[in-house]
Scaffold this motif. Structure first.
Motif, PDB file in Angstrom:
ATOM      1  N   GLU A  32       0.896  -1.362   0.111  1.00 43.16           N
ATOM      2  CA  GLU A  32       0.027  -0.057  -0.192  1.00 43.16           C
ATOM      3  C   GLU A  32       0.863   1.285   0.264  1.00 43.16           C
TER       4      GLU A  32
ATOM      5  N   GLU B  69       1.818   5.105   0.307  1.00 51.64           N
ATOM      6  CA  GLU B  69       1.119   6.005   1.216  1.00 51.64           C
ATOM      7  C   GLU B  69       2.148   7.155   1.298  1.00 51.64           C
TER       8      GLU B  69
ATOM      9  N   ASP C 233       2.831   0.905   3.459  1.00 55.13           N
ATOM     10  CA  ASP C 233       1.979   0.280   4.773  1.00 55.13           C
ATOM     11  C   ASP C 233       1.995  -1.436   4.271  1.00 55.13           C
TER      12      ASP C 233
ATOM     13  N   LYS D  29      -0.986  -5.980  10.255  1.00 55.62           N
ATOM     14  CA  LYS D  29      -0.514  -4.790   9.852  1.00 55.62           C
ATOM     15  C   LYS D  29       0.727  -4.157  10.718  1.00 55.62           C
TER      16      LYS D  29
HETATM   17 MN    MN Z   1      -2.761   1.719   4.355  1.00 56.54          MN
END
Ligand code: MN
Length: 227
Positions: free
Chosen positions: A78, A80, A109, A130
């Protein structure tokens, strides 16, 4: 006499463009902040309060290689925009929120999507999806003095040279000052905090030997390889 029973861990530090080191304190992440990504994950992009989660400071890495994490068959990227906080912020207004920003960088991420999906389905925390080791590769921090506050510009991520994500940071549902203002009502933001601001559409799977490049126009780029 008080003494450490073992040496305290060294802080995670990020290089700052123009000199100096930025010691990382805490790491916040915003979920579901670009409408097209909200839709691709099967959710409704109607503007609701931002979704926040965290990563540990030592999940942040500036190394050119990132080890493929354990316990996943579906590692996702991801790309960012990342905000670096340089001043304390508690209950700040949207108008004053940018005063707390030291600078910006880009980051990934990294997400164990299979573990996150299982946690979501079970109504459990996302942490193991995460917040794992090396889950936050980031680039060099560029101070506001150098690049000002970016409000628009292409955000893109490529894997092995093929573009996989492309959006514009102007498309964020919650802008940077809105994110800071909202987060500052929930926690005390302090120098050293990082905020990952969410990802545009096009998230997908990574494999060993994949080379990932993230770029935000007017901010910086970061490249890493999964090993
Ligand atoms: Mn994210």
């Amino acid at each position: 006499m008080a003494f450490f029973v073992f040496p305290p861990a060294a802080p995670t530090v990020l290089a700052v463009s123009g000199g100096g080191l930025f010691p990382v304190r805490r790491v916040f992440c915003v979920g579901r902040n670009y409408a097209d990504h909200v839709r691709e994950m099967g959710n409704d992009p109607t503007r609701e309060p931002p979704v926040f989660f965290t990563k540990p400071a030592d999940a942040i890495t500036t190394q050119p290689t990132v080890p493929f994490p354990s316990q996943t068959k579906n590692l996702h990227y991801e790309g960012e925009l990342v905000v670096a906080i340089g001043k304390e912020a508690v209950d700040v207004s949207v108008d004053k929120a940018l005063d707390a920003v030291f600078g910006y960088t880009v980051g990934c991420d990294l997400t164990r999507r299979d573990l996150q999906a299982a946690a979501k389905k079970a109504g459990q925390p996302w942490d193991m999806g995460k917040a794992f080791d090396f889950s936050g590769p980031v680039g060099v921090i560029h101070p506001v003095d150098e690049i000002d506050h970016p409000t628009q510009g292409t955000i893109s991520l490529s894997v092995n040279g093929a573009e996989r994500q492309k959006g514009d940071i102007a498309e964020m549902i919650w802008s940077v000052p809105e994110i800071i203002a909202c987060l500052s009502t929930l926690v005390r933001l302090a120098p050293g905090d990082l905020i990952f601001t969410g990802t545009p559409a096009g998230v997908g799977q990574l494999f060993r030997d994949d080379r990932v490049e993230i770029h935000v126009a007017g901010v910086t780029s970061h490249v890493f390889t999964v090993i």
